[in-house]
Enzyme design. Sequence first.
Site, PDB file in Angstrom:
ATOM      1  N   LYS A   1      68.036 120.796  22.993  1.00  0.00           N
ATOM      2  CA  LYS A   1      66.853 121.669  23.020  1.00  0.00           C
ATOM      3  C   LYS A   1      65.895 121.088  24.066  1.00  0.00           C
ATOM      4  O   LYS A   1      65.148 120.158  23.789  1.00  0.00           O
ATOM      5  CB  LYS A   1      66.219 121.687  21.626  1.00  0.00           C
ATOM      6  CG  LYS A   1      65.295 122.837  21.374  1.00  0.00           C
ATOM      7  CD  LYS A   1      64.134 122.806  22.198  1.00  0.00           C
ATOM      8  CE  LYS A   1      62.772 122.613  21.938  1.00  0.00           C
ATOM      9  NZ  LYS A   1      61.993 122.980  23.148  1.00  0.00           N
TER      10      LYS A   1
ATOM     11  N   GLU B   1      61.519 108.377  20.189  1.00  0.00           N
ATOM     12  CA  GLU B   1      61.027 107.718  21.409  1.00  0.00           C
ATOM     13  C   GLU B   1      59.697 108.387  21.728  1.00  0.00           C
ATOM     14  O   GLU B   1      59.670 109.508  22.230  1.00  0.00           O
ATOM     15  CB  GLU B   1      62.019 107.928  22.560  1.00  0.00           C
ATOM     16  CG  GLU B   1      63.413 107.399  22.293  1.00  0.00           C
ATOM     17  CD  GLU B   1      63.516 105.894  22.433  1.00  0.00           C
ATOM     18  OE1 GLU B   1      62.603 105.272  23.004  1.00  0.00           O
ATOM     19  OE2 GLU B   1      64.509 105.335  21.949  1.00  0.00           O
TER      20      GLU B   1
ATOM     21  N   CYS C   1      55.938 107.800  29.971  1.00  0.00           N
ATOM     22  CA  CYS C   1      55.624 107.244  28.649  1.00  0.00           C
ATOM     23  C   CYS C   1      55.314 105.751  28.723  1.00  0.00           C
ATOM     24  O   CYS C   1      54.460 105.248  28.013  1.00  0.00           O
ATOM     25  CB  CYS C   1      56.773 107.495  27.698  1.00  0.00           C
ATOM     26  SG  CYS C   1      58.346 106.964  28.377  1.00  0.00           S
TER      27      CYS C   1
ATOM     28  N   GLU D   1      46.845 107.903  24.554  1.00  0.00           N
ATOM     29  CA  GLU D   1      47.703 108.203  25.694  1.00  0.00           C
ATOM     30  C   GLU D   1      47.136 109.417  26.424  1.00  0.00           C
ATOM     31  O   GLU D   1      47.037 110.502  25.844  1.00  0.00           O
ATOM     32  CB  GLU D   1      49.129 108.507  25.204  1.00  0.00           C
ATOM     33  CG  GLU D   1      50.105 108.707  26.331  1.00  0.00           C
ATOM     34  CD  GLU D   1      51.489 109.095  25.838  1.00  0.00           C
ATOM     35  OE1 GLU D   1      51.593 109.988  24.982  1.00  0.00           O
ATOM     36  OE2 GLU D   1      52.470 108.511  26.321  1.00  0.00           O
TER      37      GLU D   1
HETATM   38  P1  NAD Z   1      56.108 117.104  22.893  1.00  0.00           P
HETATM   39  O1  NAD Z   1      56.143 116.236  21.704  1.00  0.00           O
HETATM   40  O2  NAD Z   1      55.055 118.127  22.984  1.00  0.00           O
HETATM   41  O3  NAD Z   1      57.485 117.881  23.074  1.00  0.00           O
HETATM   42  C1  NAD Z   1      58.729 117.202  23.142  1.00  0.00           C
HETATM   43  C2  NAD Z   1      59.831 118.155  22.712  1.00  0.00           C
HETATM   44  O4  NAD Z   1      59.640 118.457  21.327  1.00  0.00           O
HETATM   45  C3  NAD Z   1      59.831 119.493  23.446  1.00  0.00           C
HETATM   46  O5  NAD Z   1      61.164 119.891  23.660  1.00  0.00           O
HETATM   47  C4  NAD Z   1      59.148 120.400  22.448  1.00  0.00           C
HETATM   48  O6  NAD Z   1      59.506 121.763  22.613  1.00  0.00           O
HETATM   49  C5  NAD Z   1      59.674 119.860  21.130  1.00  0.00           C
HETATM   50  N1  NAD Z   1      58.862 120.187  19.949  1.00  0.00           N
HETATM   51  C6  NAD Z   1      57.561 120.568  19.900  1.00  0.00           C
HETATM   52  N2  NAD Z   1      57.188 120.783  18.626  1.00  0.00           N
HETATM   53  C7  NAD Z   1      58.272 120.520  17.851  1.00  0.00           C
HETATM   54  C8  NAD Z   1      58.506 120.537  16.438  1.00  0.00           C
HETATM   55  N3  NAD Z   1      57.556 120.863  15.576  1.00  0.00           N
HETATM   56  N4  NAD Z   1      59.719 120.195  15.991  1.00  0.00           N
HETATM   57  C9  NAD Z   1      60.701 119.820  16.857  1.00  0.00           C
HETATM   58  N5  NAD Z   1      60.532 119.801  18.193  1.00  0.00           N
HETATM   59  C10 NAD Z   1      59.338 120.139  18.688  1.00  0.00           C
HETATM   60  O7  NAD Z   1      56.058 116.112  24.137  1.00  0.00           O
HETATM   61  P2  NAD Z   1      55.934 116.458  25.669  1.00  0.00           P
HETATM   62  O8  NAD Z   1      54.537 116.918  25.930  1.00  0.00           O
HETATM   63  O9  NAD Z   1      57.074 117.327  26.081  1.00  0.00           O
HETATM   64  O10 NAD Z   1      56.188 115.022  26.317  1.00  0.00           O
HETATM   65  C11 NAD Z   1      55.214 114.077  26.499  1.00  0.00           C
HETATM   66  C12 NAD Z   1      55.292 113.013  25.421  1.00  0.00           C
HETATM   67  O11 NAD Z   1      56.581 112.419  25.418  1.00  0.00           O
HETATM   68  C13 NAD Z   1      54.345 111.862  25.678  1.00  0.00           C
HETATM   69  O12 NAD Z   1      53.734 111.474  24.479  1.00  0.00           O
HETATM   70  C14 NAD Z   1      55.251 110.761  26.189  1.00  0.00           C
HETATM   71  O13 NAD Z   1      54.760 109.457  26.022  1.00  0.00           O
HETATM   72  C15 NAD Z   1      56.474 111.001  25.387  1.00  0.00           C
HETATM   73  N6  NAD Z   1      57.634 110.374  26.017  1.00  0.00           N
HETATM   74  C16 NAD Z   1      58.212 109.277  25.420  1.00  0.00           C
HETATM   75  C17 NAD Z   1      59.297 108.649  26.034  1.00  0.00           C
HETATM   76  C18 NAD Z   1      59.978 107.468  25.413  1.00  0.00           C
HETATM   77  O14 NAD Z   1      61.110 107.171  25.794  1.00  0.00           O
HETATM   78  N7  NAD Z   1      59.371 106.771  24.479  1.00  0.00           N
HETATM   79  C19 NAD Z   1      59.782 109.137  27.231  1.00  0.00           C
HETATM   80  C20 NAD Z   1      59.174 110.247  27.800  1.00  0.00           C
HETATM   81  C21 NAD Z   1      58.102 110.870  27.175  1.00  0.00           C
END
Ligand code: NAD
Length: 470
Positions: free
Chosen positions: A170, A245, A279, A377
């Site tokens: 997804k 993550e 991240c 963040e």
């Molecule tokens: P997000 O949490 O908004 O979305 C991530 C994914 O989750 C997307 O595919 C989104 O559609 C899905 N999602 C949203 N709501 C959901 C729900 N209720 N249930 C299941 N899935 C759902 O994050 P983002 O804005 O896409 O990414 C940025 C974030 O990701 C930042 O906080 C960043 O630090 C983190 N990040 C972490 C790592 C790591 O390896 N630790 C790497 C990259 C990004």
Amino acid sequence: MREYLKFYIDGQWVDPVEPKTSDVINPATEEPAGRISMGTAADVNKAVAAARKAFPSWSQTSKAERLEVLKSIQAEYARRQPELGEAIMEEMGAPSSLANGFHVGLGAGHLQTAIEVLEKFEFEQARGAHVLRYEPIGVCGLITPWNWPMNQTCVKVFPALATGCTMILKPPQLASLSAHILAEILDAAGVPAGVFNLVQGSGSVIGTVLSKHEDVDMISFTGSEPVGVQIQKDAADTVKRVGLELGGKSPWIVLDDDQLATNVASATAGMMGNSGQTCSAGSRLLVPNSRMAEAIEAATAAANGVSVGDPRGNFAMGPVVSKGQYNVIQEYIQKGLDEGAQLIAGGLGRPEGLDKGWYVKPTVFVGTNDMVIAREEIFGPVLVIIGYDDADQAVEIANDSPFGLGGYVTGSDVELARSIARRMRTGAIWINNGFDFHAPFGGYKRSGNGREWGDYGFHEYLEIKSMIGF
Ligand code: NAD
């Protein structure tokens, strides 16, 4: 404009059960770059059924068979790399050199690493009176973010394939174009039907259905902390494994030596890479108080030297991913000003001459570790410099964070850097900018509970079986 309206389920490109579409906006132009379908629970159910059906045979394939598939994907990935780079540039605004370089390169690196790990991985080990056996956990839901689209996707898909799992990917709604091309790559490479499935759509629909699904054994999630918490709750009733993550507010400690100005400059420029949307970005820069004036001069010059503009042009930094992200970053910059942090570069609004596109000024504050801009963040090109008196205080400030994803130490006293690295409560520390695809990556504290990359990335997808008296 790209029209990626079909999902990839059971080895076929299929229409969504209910037709509904959403545009993918290019953040540099604010115009649509593509259109995807927005799936429903019915699409997820079809994909999960296909993955479940494929699991018995895929999980029983030999290492050699899976290596052959991974190598076939590698050839296809190499062939499509320029298209992936173009899609990443369009969907999330990474400059062309970055999109075609590090972005697609990270995906290729995780694929090569999965091959290397699989070649050596012992799925059965004799240990005293028992044999320990690693087995694929089953059907996996892989939920990914938009900030490093190929990195985050490939670091899940290839270990999952290598360990014999089947999966439903997804991708993020904002950056879903490169994921579609990746599915085409897997299809062309001959991944058996049902082993890999792709369903696009919103997180609250597709992600929630996957997290709650009775027939999904594991969720691997990369994204924000609040969504990670929600997924754990959604997954609790079915007792599935959840690998998280999440975000970070990583400290970067610059040691007191004759390289200070150079190290501050490279940390500042590094923070602005990918428009600060990383991240593990070193978003808190810790410098000796006794050298603060020098650090400010170096950071200001470095931030002002970051060129910002059209991802197709020759600029170091493109826009941030969306209007929403732009607005959040502006609110944080305002918050920094309101809480009395000293602005030494950048600030509110778009960079001069850029009236369209979600461009942010490379921004640097000098502040304290208790400020909101040092604790939360921001996920944009905003750096906070914080002073320290000695190494002990540097470690104390570094560890005083709800997050624990990454950490950095740069300086010529390597022994001091190592001792600081040992005391930092984060999942990864980079000493003098080292890099290794085999080093596990993941967070302490609110940065998550998973470990990806290298052999530890395999363990995310494996069950442990003890065969006693074997
Ligand atoms: P997000 O949490 O908004 O979305 C991530 C994914 O989750 C997307 O595919 C989104 O559609 C899905 N999602 C949203 N709501 C959901 C729900 N209720 N249930 C299941 N899935 C759902 O994050 P983002 O804005 O896409 O990414 C940025 C974030 O990701 C930042 O906080 C960043 O630090 C983190 N990040 C972490 C790592 C790591 O390896 N630790 C790497 C990259 C990004």
